[in-house]
Each structure stands twice: as C-alpha cells, then as structure tokens.
Design an enzyme around this catalytic site. Structure first.
Site, mmCIF file in Angstrom:
data_model
loop_
_atom_site.group_PDB
_atom_site.id
_atom_site.type_symbol
_atom_site.label_atom_id
_atom_site.label_comp_id
_atom_site.label_asym_id
_atom_site.label_seq_id
_atom_site.Cartn_x
_atom_site.Cartn_y
_atom_site.Cartn_z
ATOM 1 N NE ARG A 166 -80.755 -49.687 -17.904
ATOM 2 C CZ ARG A 166 -81.326 -50.680 -18.587
ATOM 3 N NH1 ARG A 166 -81.765 -51.740 -17.951
ATOM 4 N NH2 ARG A 166 -81.443 -50.600 -19.897
ATOM 5 C CB CYS A 185 -84.965 -30.284 -1.117
ATOM 6 S SG CYS A 185 -86.201 -29.342 -0.226
ATOM 7 N NE ARG A 210 -89.009 -30.769 -3.785
ATOM 8 C CZ ARG A 210 -89.363 -29.731 -3.040
ATOM 9 N NH1 ARG A 210 -89.463 -28.533 -3.589
ATOM 10 N NH2 ARG A 210 -89.640 -29.871 -1.758
ATOM 11 C CG ASP A 213 -82.903 -21.231 2.090
ATOM 12 O OD1 ASP A 213 -82.146 -20.303 1.726
ATOM 13 O OD2 ASP A 213 -83.575 -21.186 3.135
ATOM 14 C CG HIS A 251 -84.967 -20.368 -3.541
ATOM 15 N ND1 HIS A 251 -85.275 -21.611 -4.069
ATOM 16 C CD2 HIS A 251 -85.115 -20.478 -2.201
ATOM 17 C CE1 HIS A 251 -85.611 -22.432 -3.094
ATOM 18 N NE2 HIS A 251 -85.517 -21.772 -1.942
ATOM 19 C CE1 TYR A 253 -88.339 -18.690 0.890
ATOM 20 C CE2 TYR A 253 -86.275 -19.801 1.409
ATOM 21 C CZ TYR A 253 -87.616 -19.848 1.046
ATOM 22 O OH TYR A 253 -88.217 -21.064 0.837
#
Length: 260
Positions: A166, A185, A210, A213, A251, A253
């Site tokens: 933990r 992020c 999460r 780029d 991702h 762009y």
C-alpha cells in the site's frame, strides 16, 4: 521501444476525428488524435536509463518539474524553472489544488511504535522531524497521532515496512478536481519492493498515466519518473529496479502524425 510504440499507434490506433474533444489548436480547430488504449512499458533501471537518443530530452527541466511536485510539493510556477505550466497558472502563479498541492497535504498516518507505553521523548521527536520535515504530532488519549504528507509517508514506509503493498501516492482527489487548473495526467505511483538476494533490496515503481501526448510528453515522463525512482531508492538505501509505465490513452495529435 519508442519507435515501436509510435508505429503501433499509427498502424493500429483509433482515430478520434468527428468525436467531441476538449483540446483545440490555436486557430480554434479541434485537436483530434490517433490513440491506443492500454499501453504498458517496462524499463529496467538496472540495465539502462530510459532516455531516447532520437531527439533531445530536456533532462534538467523534466527533473526540475518532478522536484517541484514531489520535493518542493508546490503548485506555484514561481517555484518552477521551466515555463511549461505558465498557460495553466492564475495571476498569482498558482495551478490550483493540483500536483504538488496533493503531495504536500498532510493526513493521519500509522507510525510504528507510537502507541501507549513506548512514547517518544522530545529528542526522538526532533530526530523524527529531521527525517520527515512535514511531520506534525498530536498527542491524544495516551497515543501520538502523526500527520505526514504523501511523500514523507512513502519514504517512512519504505524504511520501516518495505514489503507493504500500500505504499503509493495519488494525485487524483475527486473532491478537489474542480479546483485544479489542469487535472493530473500522471496521477498515481505505487512502490513495490523485491528481495532478489542482492546486497540491497530492489525498489520498483508502477506509474499510472490517464493520458499521454506521445510526441511531446512520453520521453519526458519516462525520464522524470525514472529519476524519481532513483532518488527514492537512494534515500531508502535500495537499488532502483523496474519502472512500469501504464498509459490508458496514448495518442498522437493529427497535426503531428507526419512529423512522427
């Protein structure tokens, strides 16, 4: 690995064109992406430091940002050398209750030996405060209540109960997301210790992100959390092991695809 990830996104990623997206280009056009879900990369720091050589990585700047968050525990850009957060700050330099603010918040933490019958004397308390600068003591009903921030608590637990499952830091506080100028992020890290028969224990880190780029931030985030793992290993007398980087939405762009 960087090239492999780039190829995977472009060849098998999902195009978000036509969807409702938050970011926009300076001309007001929606900033669509090609995205890949659930990317997991492992970097063994015993073998190499995971800095790419295909393009420059601003190591000093990414290190300063990680110190800003986890050592200075700041949410103000006046405490940060690079200008990467300038667009998110208010007139006072604050980015709201994000990143370093969450790391530095104190909470009631269980500390071993702090129970009735084995209370610390004043010299022990002062020594404790030198090791964990943010600590606060509260004496109540024959016990010490100890309040620590998340970073000090991680270091304390790694030194005193290293095999715990933990030992983690979370920057995602649902109650205060609306008070953050940008929601995190990289939002959680979990430390895990293994004993592989070496002279020192091995410290590993699981990083949850999460959104990533790929072109702008992937190499930056990998390097800075590798640096953080190395620093925490140093102050807990361990060896840095594996950085496991788990990305929910990685991702590229639309206007960066040809460049990649």
């Amino acid at each position: 690995l960087f090239v492999q990830n780039a190829n995977n996104i472009i060849k098998s990623g999902t195009d978000t064109r036509g969807q409702l997206v938050r970011p926009k280009w300076p001309d007001g056009t929606p900033a669509y992406t090609i995205k890949q879900f659930g990317v997991v990369n492992n970097y063994d720091l015993r073998k190499e430091f995971p800095a790419i050589t295909l393009r420059p990585v601003a190591l000093k700047s990414c290190m300063d940002e990680i110190l800003w968050i986890y050592q200075r525990k700041s949410n103000n850009i006046l405490d940060l050398k690079p200008h990467i957060w300038d667009q998110w700050a208010d007139d006072t330099g604050s980015i709201g209750k994000a990143y370093g603010y969450q790391v530095g918040k104190k909470y009631l933490h269980h500390v071993h030996k702090m129970t009735a019958g084995c209370l610390m004397d004043i010299s022990e308390i002062e020594g404790f405060k030198k090791l964990y600068p943010s600590i606060e003591f509260e004496y109540s009903d024959g016990n010490y209540n100890v309040y620590m921030d998340q970073m000090d608590a991680v270091i304390y637990d790694l030194r005193n109960a290293p095999y715990g499952r933990r030992i983690m830091i979370s920057l995602w506080n649902p109650d205060e997301l609306h008070e953050m100028r940008l929601q995190p992020c990289c939002w959680s890290i979990t430390f895990n210790v293994t004993n592989e028969g070496d002279d020192k224990l091995i410290l590993n880190m699981h990083l949850n992100q999460r959104s990533n780029d790929f072109l702008a931030a992937n190499a930056w985030n990998v390097c800075q959390y590798a640096i953080l793992l190395m620093m925490v290993a140093q102050v807990t007398n361990m060896k840095p092991g594996v950085l496991m980087h788990c990305i929910t939405d990685e991702h590229i762009y639309d206007r960066h695809v040809d460049l990649v």
